[in-house]
Scaffold this motif. Structure first.
Motif, PDB file in Angstrom:
ATOM      1  N   GLU A   1      -5.810  14.326   1.476  1.00 42.64           N
ATOM      2  CA  GLU A   1      -7.048  13.753   2.009  1.00 42.64           C
ATOM      3  C   GLU A   1      -7.524  12.617   1.124  1.00 42.64           C
ATOM      4  O   GLU A   1      -7.649  12.776  -0.087  1.00 42.64           O
ATOM      5  CB  GLU A   1      -8.155  14.817   2.076  1.00 42.64           C
ATOM      6  N   LYS A   2      -7.805  11.472   1.754  1.00 40.58           N
ATOM      7  CA  LYS A   2      -8.412  10.383   0.995  1.00 40.58           C
ATOM      8  C   LYS A   2      -9.872  10.288   1.387  1.00 40.58           C
ATOM      9  O   LYS A   2     -10.253  10.563   2.518  1.00 40.58           O
ATOM     10  CB  LYS A   2      -7.680   9.066   1.207  1.00 40.58           C
ATOM     11  N   GLY A   3     -10.694   9.937   0.413  1.00 43.83           N
ATOM     12  CA  GLY A   3     -12.127   9.865   0.634  1.00 43.83           C
ATOM     13  C   GLY A   3     -12.802  11.177   0.275  1.00 43.83           C
ATOM     14  O   GLY A   3     -12.159  12.167  -0.053  1.00 43.83           O
ATOM     15  N   GLN A   4     -14.114  11.149   0.340  1.00 45.93           N
ATOM     16  CA  GLN A   4     -14.925  12.297  -0.064  1.00 45.93           C
ATOM     17  C   GLN A   4     -14.736  13.482   0.866  1.00 45.93           C
ATOM     18  O   GLN A   4     -14.733  13.342   2.083  1.00 45.93           O
ATOM     19  CB  GLN A   4     -16.399  11.894  -0.085  1.00 45.93           C
ATOM     20  N   LEU A   5     -14.581  14.656   0.278  1.00 50.42           N
ATOM     21  CA  LEU A   5     -14.503  15.905   1.038  1.00 50.42           C
ATOM     22  C   LEU A   5     -15.870  16.579   1.060  1.00 50.42           C
ATOM     23  O   LEU A   5     -16.636  16.482   0.108  1.00 50.42           O
ATOM     24  CB  LEU A   5     -13.493  16.856   0.391  1.00 50.42           C
TER      25      LEU A   5
ATOM     26  N   ILE B   1       2.949   7.185 -15.032  1.00 50.86           N
ATOM     27  CA  ILE B   1       2.519   8.236 -14.102  1.00 50.86           C
ATOM     28  C   ILE B   1       2.590   7.719 -12.671  1.00 50.86           C
ATOM     29  O   ILE B   1       3.063   8.414 -11.769  1.00 50.86           O
ATOM     30  CB  ILE B   1       1.098   8.723 -14.460  1.00 50.86           C
ATOM     31  N   ASP B   2       2.148   6.476 -12.465  1.00 48.18           N
ATOM     32  CA  ASP B   2       2.164   5.891 -11.121  1.00 48.18           C
ATOM     33  C   ASP B   2       3.582   5.769 -10.548  1.00 48.18           C
ATOM     34  O   ASP B   2       3.755   5.818  -9.340  1.00 48.18           O
ATOM     35  CB  ASP B   2       1.507   4.512 -11.120  1.00 48.18           C
ATOM     36  N   ARG B   3       4.568   5.618 -11.412  1.00 50.78           N
ATOM     37  CA  ARG B   3       5.954   5.536 -10.917  1.00 50.78           C
ATOM     38  C   ARG B   3       6.410   6.862 -10.312  1.00 50.78           C
ATOM     39  O   ARG B   3       7.177   6.892  -9.369  1.00 50.78           O
ATOM     40  CB  ARG B   3       6.894   5.099 -12.037  1.00 50.78           C
ATOM     41  N   VAL B   4       5.934   7.973 -10.865  1.00 51.89           N
ATOM     42  CA  VAL B   4       6.309   9.296 -10.365  1.00 51.89           C
ATOM     43  C   VAL B   4       5.362   9.737  -9.252  1.00 51.89           C
ATOM     44  O   VAL B   4       5.782  10.267  -8.228  1.00 51.89           O
ATOM     45  CB  VAL B   4       6.301  10.341 -11.510  1.00 51.89           C
TER      46      VAL B   4
ATOM     47  N   PRO C   1       0.827  -1.206   0.000  1.00 51.65           N
ATOM     48  CA  PRO C   1       0.000   0.000   0.000  1.00 51.65           C
ATOM     49  C   PRO C   1       0.863   1.259   0.000  1.00 51.65           C
ATOM     50  O   PRO C   1       1.893   1.312   0.659  1.00 51.65           O
ATOM     51  CB  PRO C   1      -0.817  -0.098   1.286  1.00 51.65           C
ATOM     52  N   VAL C   2       0.429   2.241  -0.766  1.00 49.56           N
ATOM     53  CA  VAL C   2       1.135   3.515  -0.831  1.00 49.56           C
ATOM     54  C   VAL C   2       0.518   4.427   0.226  1.00 49.56           C
ATOM     55  O   VAL C   2      -0.682   4.677   0.195  1.00 49.56           O
ATOM     56  CB  VAL C   2       1.010   4.142  -2.236  1.00 49.56           C
TER      57      VAL C   2
ATOM     58  N   LYS D   1      -6.277   2.744  -1.585  1.00 51.37           N
ATOM     59  CA  LYS D   1      -7.319   2.392  -2.542  1.00 51.37           C
ATOM     60  C   LYS D   1      -8.508   3.344  -2.441  1.00 51.37           C
ATOM     61  O   LYS D   1      -9.513   3.158  -3.089  1.00 51.37           O
ATOM     62  CB  LYS D   1      -7.807   0.960  -2.288  1.00 51.37           C
ATOM     63  N   ALA D   2      -8.433   4.348  -1.598  1.00 54.16           N
ATOM     64  CA  ALA D   2      -9.565   5.242  -1.365  1.00 54.16           C
ATOM     65  C   ALA D   2      -9.769   6.195  -2.540  1.00 54.16           C
ATOM     66  O   ALA D   2      -8.821   6.698  -3.121  1.00 54.16           O
ATOM     67  CB  ALA D   2      -9.341   6.039  -0.088  1.00 54.16           C
TER      68      ALA D   2
END
Length: 169
Positions: free
Chosen positions: A153-157, A126-129, A28-29, A135-136
């Motif tokens: 922020e992950k998830g809905q704001l 793009i994901d490498r940079v 996980p990142v 997964k949110a």
């Protein structure tokens, strides 16, 4: 007996979470820490243009991961468009990154709703940079003028959270 022991050991663990011998482990990142430097990739945009990392130096950049199938994104994306419309004249740069599997789904979604903020689709390059944390969805990052994370922020704001992004511009 071995089979019964294995089943008991797995208990409520879903089989999808049991690693296969030939599958590469998914690490996980984490969400970037406030103050951490944030590199940006060059990204081809759906409108035919390019988001150029070099042109974003010294600018506030909003990075927004979304998907056409995400119900939380459907709630937040109109707010992001409004923020883009209001803050672009003040210098806000924005990079929307769709995680849809098919680019045409993302393009159709944007066109149907009239969204115009700069958007491309994630790719392995793009994901490498700039890997998408966890997964949110949606995922929102703001990079300050100094190239460091000022918001993550992950998830809905909520609408007031999106409006507060303007304080960084």
């Amino acid at each position: 007996m071995l089979r019964r022991t294995l089943i008991k050991a797995l208990g409520a663990t879903p089989l999808a979470s049991v690693p296969l011998a030939h599958a590469a482990p998914q690490v996980p990142v984490p969400v970037p820490a406030i103050g951490a430097p944030l590199a940006l990739p060059d990204v081809p945009l759906f409108d035919g243009g390019h988001f150029r990392a070099a042109q974003a130096e010294g600018q506030v950049v909003l990075i927004y991961w979304w998907a056409s199938w995400c119900p939380y994104c459907a709630e937040q994306t109109p707010l992001m468009q409004k923020l883009w419309d209001e803050q672009r004249p003040r210098g806000l740069k924005m990079l929307g990154l769709s995680i849809d599997k098919r680019e045409e789904d993302a393009r159709r979604y944007l066109a149907r709703r009239g969204y115009t903020f700069p958007t491309g689709i994630t790719t392995p390059a793009i994901d490498r940079v700039l890997p998408r944390p966890s997964k949110a969805l949606p995922m929102t990052l703001v990079r300050g003028r100094d190239g460091r994370v000022v918001m993550a922020e992950k998830g809905q704001l909520f609408p007031e959270d999106v409006a507060q992004i303007a304080r960084f511009v």
